[in-house]
Design a protein around this motif. Structure first.
Motif, PDB file in Angstrom:
ATOM      1  N   PRO A 163       0.544  -1.047  -0.050  1.00 41.84           N
ATOM      2  CA  PRO A 163      -0.017   0.051  -0.069  1.00 41.84           C
ATOM      3  C   PRO A 163       1.011   1.080   0.145  1.00 41.84           C
ATOM      4  N   TRP A 164       2.001   1.109   0.584  1.00 47.71           N
ATOM      5  CA  TRP A 164       2.929   2.345   0.686  1.00 47.71           C
ATOM      6  C   TRP A 164       3.442   2.785  -0.675  1.00 47.71           C
ATOM      7  N   LEU A 165       3.969   1.754  -1.524  1.00 47.15           N
ATOM      8  CA  LEU A 165       4.414   2.087  -2.746  1.00 47.15           C
ATOM      9  C   LEU A 165       3.279   2.398  -3.524  1.00 47.15           C
ATOM     10  N   ALA A 166       2.024   2.017  -3.672  1.00 51.55           N
ATOM     11  CA  ALA A 166       0.609   2.286  -4.403  1.00 51.55           C
ATOM     12  C   ALA A 166       0.599   3.861  -4.004  1.00 51.55           C
ATOM     13  N   GLY A 167       0.650   4.271  -2.696  1.00 50.87           N
ATOM     14  CA  GLY A 167       0.303   5.640  -2.357  1.00 50.87           C
ATOM     15  C   GLY A 167       1.446   6.638  -2.918  1.00 50.87           C
ATOM     16  N   MET A 168       2.523   6.324  -2.774  1.00 52.53           N
ATOM     17  CA  MET A 168       3.552   6.860  -3.292  1.00 52.53           C
ATOM     18  C   MET A 168       3.581   7.239  -4.777  1.00 52.53           C
TER      19      MET A 168
END
Length: 281
Positions: free
Chosen positions: A263-268
């Motif tokens: 989710p962190w990569l998707a958010g970035m």
């Protein structure tokens, strides 16, 4: 050939200084120019950290971080030379000039920022967790006073020892630590959740599980020599890290190497998308 490389280096220097605003006089001896003139980029990566960097059957280094290193070399128009490092010696290799750049699963910590130039933004994130046989561990409290396998040089070991009172047995590499877990020398292995999730998904660890949540989320940063963090080399690599997120490179590498979507990569990726909506007005 040497004159050609010098000319290419000079042209590249002019182009990058024009886009970064860094004075050309301040960077004549910059690592960026050295790499361009050498024609080879030396990047330190792990050697036994699947799927980020590990040996293929023919002995070549491969993985997510090797692919990231290749994008840097491609952007510069030079050859890539991967240099195997370990958690214990990676910063030393960068300080001694054995590598030009680290993309070696290194977490961004204040003490490390005093030694090497950690680039922003972070390109990955992870957190400490445990792998153990199914049913052996149900909470972090279960490792108190018990032997837990770890890898030398990884600060997660201290968390297990200080916060959860485990007796950490540290090994030189991940392979040795995990084999000690298999043989019953330890009740669990403490390491990154990303790495453990990849192991469990590989099919080689049937009967094992990741029974506890991560203690915290920990960003990973690429690193340049400390003295070049605010110079052209640091600015160039910061731009590369932004591009990895913006262009979806990291998400593509998740899929390529079978890593559970973050989710962190998707958010970035979403956060760093270029907003061109004003062009419609």
């Amino acid at each position: 050939m040497k004159m050609l490389k010098s000319t290419v280096g000079a042209l590249a220097l002019t182009a990058v200084t024009a886009t970064t605003g860094i004075a050309q006089d301040d960077v004549q001896n910059n690592r960026f120019v050295e790499v361009m003139e050498r024609g080879v980029l030396r990047v330190g990566v792990q050697g036994a950290f699947r799927p980020w960097a590990f040996r293929s059957p023919d002995g070549d280094l491969q993985g997510i971080e090797v692919d990231l290193a290749q994008t840097v070399a491609d952007r510069m128009g030079v050859e890539l030379e991967t240099v195997q490092i370990s958690s214990a010696n990676r910063m030393e290799f960068l300080q001694q000039g054995k590598v030009d750049l680290l993309i070696g699963a290194m977490s961004d910590r204040p003490d490390r920022r005093k030694v090497v130039g950690i680039v922003e933004p972070a390109y990955w994130t992870s957190g400490p967790t445990l792998m153990a046989k199914e049913g052996v561990i149900s909470s972090w409290d279960d490792i108190a006073g018990k032997p837990v396998c770890g890898k030398q040089g990884v600060f997660y070991n201290k968390i297990a020892e200080v916060e959860f009172k485990a007796n950490v047995v540290a090994f030189g590499g991940n392979t040795e630590a995990k084999e000690a877990l298999r043989s019953g020398k330890c009740v669990a292995w403490v390491y990154d959740d990303t790495s453990i999730a990849a192991d469990l998904a590989s099919g080689d660890w049937e009967g094992y599980e990741m029974p506890v949540e991560t203690v915290f989320s920990n960003p990973w940063g690429a690193a340049v020599p400390l003295e070049e963090k605010d110079g052209i080399w640091g600015a160039f690599m910061s731009g590369m890290a932004y591009k990895w997120h913006e262009e979806g490179t990291l998400i593509e590498l998740e899929e390529k190497w079978g890593v559970k979507p973050s989710p962190w990569l998707a958010g970035m990726h979403e956060k760093l998308q270029y907003d061109d909506s004003y062009l419609e007005n």
